[in-house]
Design a protein around this motif. Sequence first.
Motif, PDB file in Angstrom:
ATOM      1  N   LYS A 223       9.933   3.149  11.352  1.00  0.00           N
ATOM      2  CA  LYS A 223       8.732   2.569  11.949  1.00  0.00           C
ATOM      3  C   LYS A 223       7.837   3.664  12.517  1.00  0.00           C
ATOM      4  N   LYS A 224       6.580   3.332  12.638  1.00  0.00           N
ATOM      5  CA  LYS A 224       5.611   4.249  13.222  1.00  0.00           C
ATOM      6  C   LYS A 224       5.999   4.603  14.655  1.00  0.00           C
ATOM      7  N   ASN A 225       5.883   5.885  14.990  1.00  0.00           N
ATOM      8  CA  ASN A 225       6.105   6.385  16.361  1.00  0.00           C
ATOM      9  C   ASN A 225       7.502   6.088  16.897  1.00  0.00           C
ATOM     10  N   ILE A 226       8.503   6.017  15.993  1.00  0.00           N
ATOM     11  CA  ILE A 226       9.844   5.684  16.463  1.00  0.00           C
ATOM     12  C   ILE A 226      10.401   6.780  17.365  1.00  0.00           C
ATOM     13  N   PHE A 227       9.938   8.022  17.161  1.00  0.00           N
ATOM     14  CA  PHE A 227      10.269   9.113  18.071  1.00  0.00           C
ATOM     15  C   PHE A 227       9.048   9.371  18.948  1.00  0.00           C
ATOM     16  N   SER A 228       9.132   8.998  20.199  1.00  0.00           N
ATOM     17  CA  SER A 228       8.013   9.196  21.115  1.00  0.00           C
ATOM     18  C   SER A 228       7.789  10.690  21.350  1.00  0.00           C
ATOM     19  N   PRO A 229       6.620  11.081  21.861  1.00  0.00           N
ATOM     20  CA  PRO A 229       6.399  12.492  22.185  1.00  0.00           C
ATOM     21  C   PRO A 229       7.477  13.069  23.105  1.00  0.00           C
ATOM     22  N   ALA A 230       7.960  12.264  24.039  1.00  0.00           N
ATOM     23  CA  ALA A 230       8.993  12.746  24.957  1.00  0.00           C
ATOM     24  C   ALA A 230      10.304  12.998  24.216  1.00  0.00           C
ATOM     25  N   ILE A 231      10.679  12.101  23.303  1.00  0.00           N
ATOM     26  CA  ILE A 231      11.911  12.283  22.523  1.00  0.00           C
ATOM     27  C   ILE A 231      11.782  13.490  21.607  1.00  0.00           C
ATOM     28  N   ARG A 232      10.621  13.653  20.976  1.00  0.00           N
ATOM     29  CA  ARG A 232      10.399  14.808  20.107  1.00  0.00           C
ATOM     30  C   ARG A 232      10.569  16.112  20.885  1.00  0.00           C
TER      31      ARG A 232
ATOM     32  N   PRO B  24       0.826  -1.212   0.000  1.00  0.00           N
ATOM     33  CA  PRO B  24       0.000   0.000   0.000  1.00  0.00           C
ATOM     34  C   PRO B  24       0.860   1.262   0.000  1.00  0.00           C
ATOM     35  N   VAL B  25       0.369   2.280  -0.681  1.00  0.00           N
ATOM     36  CA  VAL B  25       1.078   3.551  -0.808  1.00  0.00           C
ATOM     37  C   VAL B  25       0.185   4.664  -0.283  1.00  0.00           C
ATOM     38  N   CYS B  26       0.778   5.552   0.492  1.00  0.00           N
ATOM     39  CA  CYS B  26       0.066   6.726   1.000  1.00  0.00           C
ATOM     40  C   CYS B  26       0.828   7.969   0.555  1.00  0.00           C
ATOM     41  N   ILE B  27       0.115   8.908  -0.057  1.00  0.00           N
ATOM     42  CA  ILE B  27       0.738  10.121  -0.575  1.00  0.00           C
ATOM     43  C   ILE B  27       0.517  11.265   0.409  1.00  0.00           C
ATOM     44  N   ILE B  28       1.620  11.831   0.875  1.00  0.00           N
ATOM     45  CA  ILE B  28       1.581  12.966   1.793  1.00  0.00           C
ATOM     46  C   ILE B  28       1.531  14.247   0.966  1.00  0.00           C
ATOM     47  N   PRO B  29       0.562  15.130   1.206  1.00  0.00           N
ATOM     48  CA  PRO B  29       0.454  16.337   0.380  1.00  0.00           C
ATOM     49  C   PRO B  29       1.552  17.354   0.684  1.00  0.00           C
ATOM     50  N   TYR B  30       2.264  17.757  -0.368  1.00  0.00           N
ATOM     51  CA  TYR B  30       3.260  18.825  -0.218  1.00  0.00           C
ATOM     52  C   TYR B  30       2.565  20.158   0.038  1.00  0.00           C
ATOM     53  N   ASN B  31       1.449  20.357  -0.634  1.00  0.00           N
ATOM     54  CA  ASN B  31       0.588  21.524  -0.398  1.00  0.00           C
ATOM     55  C   ASN B  31      -0.803  21.155  -0.897  1.00  0.00           C
ATOM     56  N   GLU B  32      -1.656  22.161  -1.135  1.00  0.00           N
ATOM     57  CA  GLU B  32      -3.034  21.884  -1.522  1.00  0.00           C
ATOM     58  C   GLU B  32      -3.215  21.747  -3.033  1.00  0.00           C
TER      59      GLU B  32
ATOM     60  N   ARG C 271       7.361  17.451   5.959  1.00  0.00           N
ATOM     61  CA  ARG C 271       6.156  16.639   6.101  1.00  0.00           C
ATOM     62  C   ARG C 271       6.430  15.154   5.866  1.00  0.00           C
ATOM     63  N   LYS C 272       7.595  14.826   5.389  1.00  0.00           N
ATOM     64  CA  LYS C 272       7.966  13.414   5.287  1.00  0.00           C
ATOM     65  C   LYS C 272       7.788  12.718   6.638  1.00  0.00           C
ATOM     66  N   LEU C 273       7.978  13.466   7.704  1.00  0.00           N
ATOM     67  CA  LEU C 273       7.898  12.891   9.041  1.00  0.00           C
ATOM     68  C   LEU C 273       6.466  12.532   9.441  1.00  0.00           C
ATOM     69  N   CYS C 274       5.483  12.934   8.643  1.00  0.00           N
ATOM     70  CA  CYS C 274       4.104  12.542   8.933  1.00  0.00           C
ATOM     71  C   CYS C 274       3.936  11.028   8.911  1.00  0.00           C
ATOM     72  N   GLY C 275       4.822  10.344   8.187  1.00  0.00           N
ATOM     73  CA  GLY C 275       4.754   8.888   8.176  1.00  0.00           C
ATOM     74  C   GLY C 275       4.874   8.281   9.558  1.00  0.00           C
ATOM     75  N   LEU C 276       5.506   8.985  10.478  1.00  0.00           N
ATOM     76  CA  LEU C 276       5.648   8.489  11.846  1.00  0.00           C
ATOM     77  C   LEU C 276       4.303   8.399  12.556  1.00  0.00           C
ATOM     78  N   ASP C 277       3.306   9.122  12.043  1.00  0.00           N
ATOM     79  CA  ASP C 277       1.977   9.140  12.661  1.00  0.00           C
ATOM     80  C   ASP C 277       0.933   8.420  11.813  1.00  0.00           C
ATOM     81  N   GLY C 278       1.356   7.809  10.712  1.00  0.00           N
ATOM     82  CA  GLY C 278       0.415   7.256   9.754  1.00  0.00           C
ATOM     83  C   GLY C 278       0.006   5.823  10.022  1.00  0.00           C
ATOM     84  N   PRO C 279      -0.651   5.192   9.046  1.00  0.00           N
ATOM     85  CA  PRO C 279      -1.244   3.862   9.253  1.00  0.00           C
ATOM     86  C   PRO C 279      -0.268   2.696   9.177  1.00  0.00           C
TER      87      PRO C 279
END
Length: 344
Positions: A182-191, A33-41, A101-109
């Motif tokens: 991997k998803k959530n590899i940087f926890s909120p505390a690390i971020r 599966p592929v998910c496209i992250i929007p660069y803009n609108e 926004r590449k980092l949005c993958g850390l929060d994705g499915p």
Amino acid sequence: MIDGIYILANDVVYDQLVALLNSTEANAGREIPVCIIPYNEQLDKVKAEIASRNNITLFENYDSIAYWDDFATQIWKNYPRAQKTWRGWGFPELYRLPMHRKLCGLDGPFDRFIYFDADTLLMGPVDYVYEKLDAYDWVVNDFQYKSDLKFVFDGSSEQMQQVFNSDNLQSKVFCAGWFATKKNIFSPAIRAELLDKLIAGEAEVMCCLGPDQSLFNYMVLRSKIPYYNFAFHDCKHSTGNHWSSQFDVVDNMLYDQGRRLTYLHYMSINSSNFTQLCAGEDVNIPYRDVFLHYRYLKSPEQRPTSFKRQSPLIRLQKTTTSFFNQKVNNIKLNYRNFKDRITK
């Protein structure tokens, strides 16, 4: 465990996106599966392409997008040297902000994912990359470590030693155009901890030329998550991936001394070149027939059969653009001296 691929894109890179999606479907070895992250609108063409395909989605977690936009904004707005440098070059105040926004993958499915810049083509199966994530948290396959370190980190040697405490930093840097994690590899505390350190002054080690690349390298190396680069640790079995290399073409796949590439990266070639090529203009792009094969894999009847030479005006515009790009490259090559002048 869900494996997936993320791509950052908009309509500007539409032709490259289609080629990448087709190459993924043809060469990945299995359906991923592929998910496209929007660069803009600017997404009308992208959304239409998604609607025509199975297993392709648009990233619509706008809280995540807002979070990472804000994360990067806080860092770069609190980095005076970056602000001064970009103003001096005539660049926007937040240069290349959407690239973060590449980092949005850390929060994705996807539990494990590979990120692709839109200017890439997949050449071979990637299961070996996902498998490496069983032992490591961040995986790459590139030769950025053979380039000058100042294109990733350009602080003083004292600053970099204090921040990273590494005697061999050069060997650890990577390109941000293709990576797996991997998803959530940087926890909120690390971020939060990384953000605090950057705002407090550690951002001074980062290079202003490729802000997303410099930040991703900082986050991986500063957090000390387990990291692996096939091109460094397994160089006997690795291949090149940059378009400037000389590869063999066999059945629209590329080989480096007999070894099949995992991906080809068209890094630094303007997206307008691909748009013009697909419009039937005679534009010289490395491995042009390979790109066209994948771009029109699902619509061969639409592939241009002849290419018209550009008008003298267009050629003049391209010459001017090339001149400007050369000026930018000269800035890069002389960046350290330039930085010394503006910080005095």
